[in-house]
Design a protein around this motif. Structure first.
Motif, mmCIF file in Angstrom:
data_model
loop_
_atom_site.group_PDB
_atom_site.id
_atom_site.type_symbol
_atom_site.label_atom_id
_atom_site.label_comp_id
_atom_site.label_asym_id
_atom_site.label_seq_id
_atom_site.Cartn_x
_atom_site.Cartn_y
_atom_site.Cartn_z
ATOM 1 N N UNK A 1 0.842 -1.190 0.000
ATOM 2 C CA UNK A 1 0.000 0.000 0.000
ATOM 3 C C UNK A 1 0.880 1.244 0.000
ATOM 4 N N UNK A 2 0.414 2.260 -0.702
ATOM 5 C CA UNK A 2 1.178 3.495 -0.767
ATOM 6 C C UNK A 2 0.774 4.496 0.303
ATOM 7 N N UNK B 1 2.545 0.469 -5.942
ATOM 8 C CA UNK B 1 1.611 1.503 -6.353
ATOM 9 C C UNK B 1 2.269 2.873 -6.519
ATOM 10 N N UNK B 2 3.521 3.009 -6.037
ATOM 11 C CA UNK B 2 4.251 4.269 -6.196
ATOM 12 C C UNK B 2 5.537 4.068 -6.992
ATOM 13 N N UNK B 3 5.686 2.917 -7.585
ATOM 14 C CA UNK B 3 6.956 2.556 -8.230
ATOM 15 C C UNK B 3 7.305 3.485 -9.387
ATOM 16 N N UNK B 4 6.343 3.774 -10.254
ATOM 17 C CA UNK B 4 6.653 4.598 -11.431
ATOM 18 C C UNK B 4 7.074 5.999 -11.021
ATOM 19 N N UNK B 5 6.424 6.564 -9.977
ATOM 20 C CA UNK B 5 6.834 7.887 -9.510
ATOM 21 C C UNK B 5 8.259 7.859 -8.988
ATOM 22 N N UNK B 6 8.604 6.787 -8.281
ATOM 23 C CA UNK B 6 9.971 6.679 -7.762
ATOM 24 C C UNK B 6 10.981 6.565 -8.893
ATOM 25 N N UNK B 7 10.686 5.732 -9.881
ATOM 26 C CA UNK B 7 11.624 5.521 -10.985
ATOM 27 C C UNK B 7 11.722 6.755 -11.879
ATOM 28 N N UNK B 8 10.592 7.429 -12.112
ATOM 29 C CA UNK B 8 10.643 8.637 -12.940
ATOM 30 C C UNK B 8 11.399 9.750 -12.219
ATOM 31 N N UNK B 9 11.238 9.818 -10.905
ATOM 32 C CA UNK B 9 12.007 10.796 -10.128
ATOM 33 C C UNK B 9 13.488 10.465 -10.169
ATOM 34 N N UNK B 10 13.800 9.176 -10.069
ATOM 35 C CA UNK B 10 15.195 8.743 -10.151
ATOM 36 C C UNK B 10 15.803 9.150 -11.491
ATOM 37 N N UNK B 11 15.066 8.884 -12.572
ATOM 38 C CA UNK B 11 15.556 9.292 -13.881
ATOM 39 C C UNK B 11 15.632 10.803 -14.018
ATOM 40 N N UNK C 1 -2.736 5.127 -14.173
ATOM 41 C CA UNK C 1 -3.399 4.670 -15.384
ATOM 42 C C UNK C 1 -2.768 3.416 -15.986
ATOM 43 N N UNK C 2 -1.490 3.213 -15.754
ATOM 44 C CA UNK C 2 -0.806 2.073 -16.354
ATOM 45 C C UNK C 2 0.371 2.520 -17.198
ATOM 46 N N UNK C 3 1.275 1.590 -17.469
ATOM 47 C CA UNK C 3 2.535 1.931 -18.150
ATOM 48 C C UNK C 3 2.321 2.350 -19.602
ATOM 49 N N UNK C 4 1.356 1.737 -20.274
ATOM 50 C CA UNK C 4 1.170 2.043 -21.690
ATOM 51 C C UNK C 4 0.689 3.475 -21.907
ATOM 52 N N UNK C 5 0.070 4.083 -20.890
ATOM 53 C CA UNK C 5 -0.414 5.456 -21.022
ATOM 54 C C UNK C 5 0.731 6.442 -21.192
#
Length: 401
Positions: free
Chosen positions: A9-10, A137-147, A280-284
């Motif tokens: 859970x986030x 549930x927060x993984x993409x935000x973490x990875x995009x912030x990392x990048x 929304x999902x990765x494809x978005x």
């Protein structure tokens, strides 16, 4: 040492809780790389290298990263993410000092190669750490912030390096990088230890690289090919703008401004893109990112001056920016808990293969046909990446935790 717990859970997790120790080293490492990248060919030339030789020396960073991804995964699996990042910082410091005190071109080239190898270990360890530390549930935000913070470092590094070069000479850039990677290692040392809410680590032997390749063969041949194409387009974009600007007869100052503005918009959109991927999902994000870059590159050969080239470059920067962290997020999604570091090593190897081949394809097509054809072909690769990821991401099931 503090500990950070991961849960599915986030609501009970905040990125701010690990912001400085998790993202700080990436910012500093990016500053170090950004400071030296513009001066490596100049240093090689000062040591008597030809233009072609200087370009080859610069390419050694990518070669060092490419061949070190699998060893980096084994190192991270054995010693852990935090020690992996600290070790990478130490290796990078040694490499920077080797470049400063190099007595000949061969020693300098070896130092550049080691910079790439250290980058591979550092990048894999930080990705593996965030994959474990941050809820899915927060993984993409973490990875995009990392990048994103890495790109901010790469953007700021040349300006800091230029100031010190003005004061002490060309070696100043390497001293800036040495200080930055040392600070990155110190911060990484204070990363909280991981305590996963998923329970104890899996019991039994870790899977081998060969076993992971066999088990995830379909994934690597589908989504993995898409990742390879993404990296090829991204690496090519870095040389497309300067080459086409030169083809149009623009001044170096105008070219730098266009390139800088494209990089600036690239940095501004990474976090919103991460939120979209999480909600929304990765494809978005994957499909629009590569489609926009593909269309922009297809349009670039039609530009006739600074204004139209700037518009195309801004679209390239926006498309690349919204895809910040995409490759890392997909790698984290599909990585198994047992053998995660090794899996991510294979994933990064695919990405680096694309990153190395993109400029080579552009160069080959430019030599065989024309520059405009090479740029348009790179745009077609972007559309192919969008189609591949758009088709396969929904049809391949990530690991559930």
């Amino acid at each position: 040492m503090d500990r950070v717990s991961k849960s599915g859970k986030s609501g009970d997790f905040s990125l701010w809780s690990i912001a400085v120790p998790a993202f700080g080293p990436s910012l500093l490492f990016g500053i170090g790389e950004g400071a030296i990248l513009p001066v490596i060919p100049l240093s090689a030339r000062d040591m008597g290298s030809s233009l072609a030789g200087a370009a080859l020396v610069v390419a050694l960073i990518g070669v060092g990263s490419l061949v070190s991804n699998i060893p980096a995964s084994l190192i991270t699996a054995k010693y852990g993410e935090r020690r992996g990042m600290v070790g990478a910082a130490v290796l990078s410091l040694v490499a920077m000092l080797s470049c400063v005190f190099a007595g000949n071109l061969w020693m300098f080239a070896a130092g550049v190669f080691l910079i790439g190898a250290a980058s591979a270990v550092f990048n894999l360890a930080r990705q593996s750490y965030l994959t474990e530390a941050v809820p899915p549930l927060m993984r993409a935000r973490a990875m995009s912030t990392l990048g994103g913070v890495g790109r901010i470092g790469l953007f700021a590094g040349p300006f800091i390096g230029a100031l010190v070069i003005h004061l002490v000479g060309l070696s100043g850039a390497y001293w800036v990088a040495a200080i930055a990677v040392t600070a990155a290692g110190v911060l990484a040392w204070w990363l909280p230890d991981l305590v996963s809410a998923d329970g104890a680590a899996p019991v039994g032997p870790r899977p081998t690289i060969a076993a992971l390749l066999a088990t995830h063969r379909k994934l690597f041949l589908t989504v993995g090919i898409g990742v390879l194409l993404v990296s090829a387009v991204r690496s090519s974009r870095q040389v497309v703008v300067p080459l086409w600007a030169d083809n149009l007869g623009l001044s170096p100052a105008a070219t730098s401004i266009i390139y800088g503005l494209s990089g600036a918009i690239d940095m501004l959109v990474f976090y919103p893109a991460g939120k979209v991927m999480d909600r929304k999902g990765r494809t978005w994000v994957a499909v629009p990112s590569m489609a926009l870059m593909g269309v922009a590159l297809l349009l670039m050969p039609l530009t006739t001056g600074a204004v139209t080239l700037l518009l195309a470059a801004l679209l390239v920067g926006f498309g690349n920016g919204i895809g910040s962290g995409l490759v890392m997020t997909l790698g984290a999604d599909y990585s198994p808990r047992n053998g995660r570091a090794e899996f991510l090593g294979i994933w990064r190897f695919l990405a680096d293969t694309g990153g190395s081949s993109g400029p080579a394809i552009l160069a080959g097509l430019t030599a065989a046909v024309t520059l405009s054809f090479g740029i348009a072909a790179t745009g077609a690769l972007g559309l192919a990446a969008a189609a591949t990821l758009g088709y396969w991401i929904p049809r391949t099931k990530p690991v559930q935790r």
